[in-house]
Design an enzyme around this catalytic site. Structure first.
Site, PDB file in Angstrom:
ATOM      1  N   SER A 140     -32.665  16.241-104.458  1.00 12.29           N
ATOM      2  CA  SER A 140     -32.726  16.435-103.012  1.00 12.29           C
ATOM      3  C   SER A 140     -33.976  15.790-102.418  1.00 12.29           C
ATOM      4  O   SER A 140     -33.920  15.118-101.376  1.00 12.29           O
ATOM      5  CB  SER A 140     -32.703  17.935-102.690  1.00 12.29           C
ATOM      6  OG  SER A 140     -32.905  18.168-101.321  1.00 12.29           O
ATOM      7  N   GLY A 178     -50.575   8.189-110.141  1.00 10.28           N
ATOM      8  CA  GLY A 178     -51.273   9.144-109.285  1.00 10.28           C
ATOM      9  C   GLY A 178     -52.107   8.450-108.230  1.00 10.28           C
ATOM     10  O   GLY A 178     -51.632   7.534-107.533  1.00 10.28           O
ATOM     11  N   THR A 232     -47.275  18.261-105.264  1.00 13.43           N
ATOM     12  CA  THR A 232     -45.858  18.544-105.495  1.00 13.43           C
ATOM     13  C   THR A 232     -44.978  17.598-104.670  1.00 13.43           C
ATOM     14  O   THR A 232     -45.149  17.480-103.456  1.00 13.43           O
ATOM     15  CB  THR A 232     -45.511  19.994-105.122  1.00 13.43           C
ATOM     16  OG1 THR A 232     -46.381  20.884-105.810  1.00 13.43           O
ATOM     17  CG2 THR A 232     -44.074  20.319-105.472  1.00 13.43           C
ATOM     18  N   GLY A 236     -44.264  12.243-106.473  1.00 12.97           N
ATOM     19  CA  GLY A 236     -43.481  11.291-107.259  1.00 12.97           C
ATOM     20  C   GLY A 236     -42.095  11.070-106.684  1.00 12.97           C
ATOM     21  O   GLY A 236     -41.565   9.948-106.707  1.00 12.97           O
ATOM     22  N   ASP A 237     -41.496  12.133-106.147  1.00 14.95           N
ATOM     23  CA  ASP A 237     -40.175  12.006-105.528  1.00 14.95           C
ATOM     24  C   ASP A 237     -40.246  11.181-104.249  1.00 14.95           C
ATOM     25  O   ASP A 237     -39.353  10.378-103.967  1.00 14.95           O
ATOM     26  CB  ASP A 237     -39.597  13.388-105.226  1.00 14.95           C
ATOM     27  CG  ASP A 237     -39.331  14.186-106.486  1.00 14.95           C
ATOM     28  OD1 ASP A 237     -39.108  13.571-107.546  1.00 14.95           O
ATOM     29  OD2 ASP A 237     -39.355  15.428-106.414  1.00 14.95           O
ATOM     30  N   LYS A 251     -49.610  17.403 -97.430  1.00 13.34           N
ATOM     31  CA  LYS A 251     -49.001  18.635 -96.921  1.00 13.34           C
ATOM     32  C   LYS A 251     -48.522  19.479 -98.090  1.00 13.34           C
ATOM     33  O   LYS A 251     -48.271  18.972 -99.182  1.00 13.34           O
ATOM     34  CB  LYS A 251     -47.815  18.324 -95.998  1.00 13.34           C
ATOM     35  CG  LYS A 251     -48.179  17.595 -94.720  1.00 13.34           C
ATOM     36  CD  LYS A 251     -46.935  17.333 -93.875  1.00 13.34           C
ATOM     37  CE  LYS A 251     -47.267  16.578 -92.600  1.00 13.34           C
ATOM     38  NZ  LYS A 251     -46.051  16.314 -91.788  1.00 13.34           N
TER      39      LYS A 251
END
Length: 285
Positions: A42, A204, A230, A233-234, A265
């Site tokens: 997603s 990173g 979090t 990477g997506d 964020k």
């Protein structure tokens, strides 16, 4: 505009913030808690859409309280969700702990994602009509293999983000055109990646590198104030896919910039930047 189909996971992220992530057997006090729609599939679908791609999502939700919110996050982002099926039982979830440095620890419970063990004729038609198929490994590997084989047979580019990292059958690597991995995944998969024509390694804060048939490229890290890594990477992978048709140099730049902005964020899908913000930061570099 690239036509992208994502066959992958969707779930609810349960995000706890704390000054220090606990050691084994240790209890620490948290500073906040949020529920944020996530799942690597997603997240990457939303990232590709916000970066300018036309995106369809193939996946599964359960029948619990999280399902309506998960459907809504895709539709609100403009991602096609006609192929998002409902299965009995729980949705997938991820328990995420984020420390004051923005680093995280994650436990994923597959739920409905783990029960997505087949593809319908309509799913396969959607894959065949796309320019790019994007897959990850939060759904059964057999389903990923079936999707990748069908894409390969119909001329659809297969992009695999092999995360969570695991050993995969050689027949899957044989139909992967692009692999996107982080440094740890690259080390664990090692020689399995040698057969992939296009290899991208995210590093990173140090940016990313690309190895392909005609060039080896790198893009430096993009400096931002990091709050939560979090979903970074997506965000990279989705933006990279959306601009792959413009060549690896442009795709790397979009990916690195989107990934950096995602760290500014809290949360996964909530942190994914839109095209305007990515273009603005690209212009400043």
């Amino acid at each position: 505009m690239a036509r992208i189909v994502v066959v992958g996971s969707i779930g609810m992220d349960l995000v706890t913030t704390t000054g220090k992530r606990p050691e084994p057997g240790e209890t620490v006090l948290g500073t906040g808690f949020e529920m944020v729609p996530g799942g690597k599939g997603s997240n990457q679908a939303i990232a590709a859409r916000r970066a300018g791609g036309e995106v369809e999502f193939v996946g599964a939700v359960g029948d619990d309280r999280f399902a309506p919110d998960l459907r809504r996050v895709l539709s609100d982002a403009g991602v096609g969700a006609e192929r998002l099926r409902s299965l009995d039982g729980s949705c997938g979830i991820a328990a995420i702990v984020v420390d004051s440095a923005g680093e995280n620890s994650i436990v994923v419970v597959p739920g409905a994602n783990g029960r997505m063990t087949d593809l319908t004729a309509e799913d396969l038609d959607t894959i065949a009509a796309a320019d790019i198929l994007m897959c990850q490994l939060e759904i059964p590997a057999e389903t990923v293999l079936a999707a990748a084989r069908h894409a390969h047979a119909h001329g659809t580019v297969v992009l695999l983000n092999p995360s969570p990292v695991q050993q995969l059958p050689p027949e899957l690597w044989e139909v992967v055109d692009i692999a996107v991995v982080n440094e740890g995944e690259a080390e664990q998969l090692s020689s399995a990646l040698d057969t992939v024509a296009h290899l991208v390694i995210t590093r990173g804060g140090d940016g990313a590198t690309y190895r392909g048939p005609d060039a080896n490229l790198s893009h430096p890290g993009v400096h931002v104030d990091v709050i939560d890594t979090t979903g970074a990477g997506d965000a990279f992978t989705g933006a990279f896919a959306a601009h792959w048709h413009e060549g690896p140099t442009t795709a790397l730049a979009w990916g690195c910039t989107a990934g950096a902005l995602a760290t500014t964020k809290l949360g996964a899908s909530a942190s994914i930047p839109n095209r305007t913000d990515i273009e603005r930061l690209l212009a400043e570099q």
